[in-house]
Design an enzyme around this catalytic site. Structure first.
Site, mmCIF file in Angstrom:
data_model
loop_
_atom_site.group_PDB
_atom_site.id
_atom_site.type_symbol
_atom_site.label_atom_id
_atom_site.label_comp_id
_atom_site.label_asym_id
_atom_site.label_seq_id
_atom_site.Cartn_x
_atom_site.Cartn_y
_atom_site.Cartn_z
ATOM 1 N N ASN A 1 1.940 -15.915 -0.813
ATOM 2 C CA ASN A 1 3.348 -16.049 -0.408
ATOM 3 C C ASN A 1 4.267 -16.008 -1.628
ATOM 4 O OD1 ASN A 1 4.036 -16.519 2.570
ATOM 5 N ND2 ASN A 1 2.114 -17.644 2.309
ATOM 6 N N GLU B 1 4.207 -14.045 7.482
ATOM 7 C CA GLU B 1 4.612 -15.054 6.491
ATOM 8 C C GLU B 1 5.298 -14.381 5.304
ATOM 9 O OE1 GLU B 1 1.863 -18.134 5.294
ATOM 10 O OE2 GLU B 1 0.532 -17.632 6.948
ATOM 11 N N HIS C 1 4.507 -22.592 7.436
ATOM 12 C CA HIS C 1 3.326 -23.035 8.179
ATOM 13 C C HIS C 1 2.839 -21.880 9.054
ATOM 14 C CE1 HIS C 1 0.575 -25.974 9.806
ATOM 15 N NE2 HIS C 1 0.819 -25.465 11.001
ATOM 16 N N ASP D 1 4.823 -31.338 7.920
ATOM 17 C CA ASP D 1 5.172 -30.313 8.927
ATOM 18 C C ASP D 1 6.156 -30.773 9.998
ATOM 19 O OD1 ASP D 1 3.350 -28.619 7.664
ATOM 20 O OD2 ASP D 1 1.704 -29.168 8.994
ATOM 21 N N LEU E 1 -0.814 -28.414 -0.843
ATOM 22 C CA LEU E 1 -1.521 -29.284 0.094
ATOM 23 C C LEU E 1 -1.226 -30.771 -0.081
ATOM 24 C CD1 LEU E 1 -4.946 -27.396 0.270
ATOM 25 C CD2 LEU E 1 -3.049 -27.337 1.905
HETATM 26 C C1 GRF Z 1 -0.286 -19.871 4.036
HETATM 27 O O1 GRF Z 1 -0.982 -19.509 5.197
HETATM 28 C C2 GRF Z 1 0.831 -20.839 4.360
HETATM 29 O O2 GRF Z 1 1.373 -20.665 5.640
HETATM 30 C C3 GRF Z 1 0.160 -22.174 4.288
HETATM 31 O O3 GRF Z 1 -0.788 -22.041 3.259
HETATM 32 C C4 GRF Z 1 -1.152 -20.679 3.088
HETATM 33 C C5 GRF Z 1 -0.894 -20.337 1.659
HETATM 34 O O4 GRF Z 1 -1.342 -19.050 1.333
HETATM 35 N N1 GRF Z 1 1.108 -23.239 4.094
HETATM 36 P P1 GRF Z 1 -0.975 -18.424 -0.070
HETATM 37 O O5 GRF Z 1 -1.473 -19.377 -1.146
HETATM 38 O O6 GRF Z 1 0.513 -18.267 -0.122
HETATM 39 O O7 GRF Z 1 -1.695 -17.119 -0.120
#
Ligand code: GRF
Length: 210
Positions: free
Chosen positions: A16, A181, A111, A152, A92
């Protein structure tokens, strides 16, 4: 709002973050990424940042078991890099009330489901998509939401549906969701960059483009 100077918090792969960075380069988003911070030294997100010449910092509660000290450290990094907007991209850990209050309405999370379904503690990664399939849902989706003091539960800014197909596995569903995303995190940030987000309690209104 002034120019978005983003601090990214990530624990994992960083796709992301990378998508947002690419969209900044393509001028789809007017913002800059000031620093990437991770609680995992081995996070892909830190590696991507380094390879693009962006400051990458590891800070974890193992180094600072005392929450107050951890917060001080985190906030001083964010200040040092003049961050005025935080995005959680696969981070996390829960942010403490101190950090959330300091950046009130200026922290977003993404999310991989339609909240309030399939969210909360333990609902991350493949567990989310497995739960969606186990329930038999016909649609899933993506939520970009403001961050409050729980997991969340902050008000959604953007949500988008993704179909669940009959032969989906958690992995195929995750892949379809991830593509969305990568689009809507940038879209949500651009709304903030354009000052088009109006927050009234849980109702987040998007003002039309001028
Ligand atoms: C994504 O699926 C996001 O929605 C969730 O954690 C994942 C992170 O993926 N919160 P990345 O590290 O951005 O590839």
């Amino acid at each position: 709002m002034a120019h978005l100077r983003i601090g990214v918090l990530a624990s994992g792969r960083g796709s992301n973050f990378e998508a947002i960075l690419n969209n900044i380069k393509k001028a789809k988003l007017k913002a800059s990424i000031q620093v990437v911070i991770s609680n995992k030294a081995s996070a892909g997100a830190l590696e991507i940042a380094r390879s693009k010449g962006i400051s990458a910092i590891h800070i974890s509660s193992k180094q600072f078991p005392d929450q107050e000290l951890f917060d001080q450290q985190l906030l001083s990094i964010l200040d040092e890099y003049q961050v005025n907007f935080i995005i959680l991209a696969g981070y996390l850990k829960m942010l403490s009330p101190t950090v959330v209050r300091r950046f009130k309405n200026r922290i977003l999370n993404i999310h991989p489901a339609l909240l309030p379904s399939f969210g909360g503690k333990g609902m991350y990664g493949i567990h989310v998509h497995q739960a969606v399939l186990d329930y038999g849902c016909k649609v899933s989706g993506v939520t970009v939401h403001l961050v409050d003091e729980e997991y969340d539960t902050g008000p959604p800014v953007l949500q988008r549906c993704v179909p669940v197909l009959d032969d989906d596995t958690p992995e195929t569903l995750a892949e379809r969701v991830l593509k969305v995303e990568h689009q809507i995190y940038t879209e949500a940030l651009q709304l903030f960059a354009q000052d088009r987000v109006e927050i009234n309690g849980r109702r987040v209104k998007i003002k039309p483009e001028l």
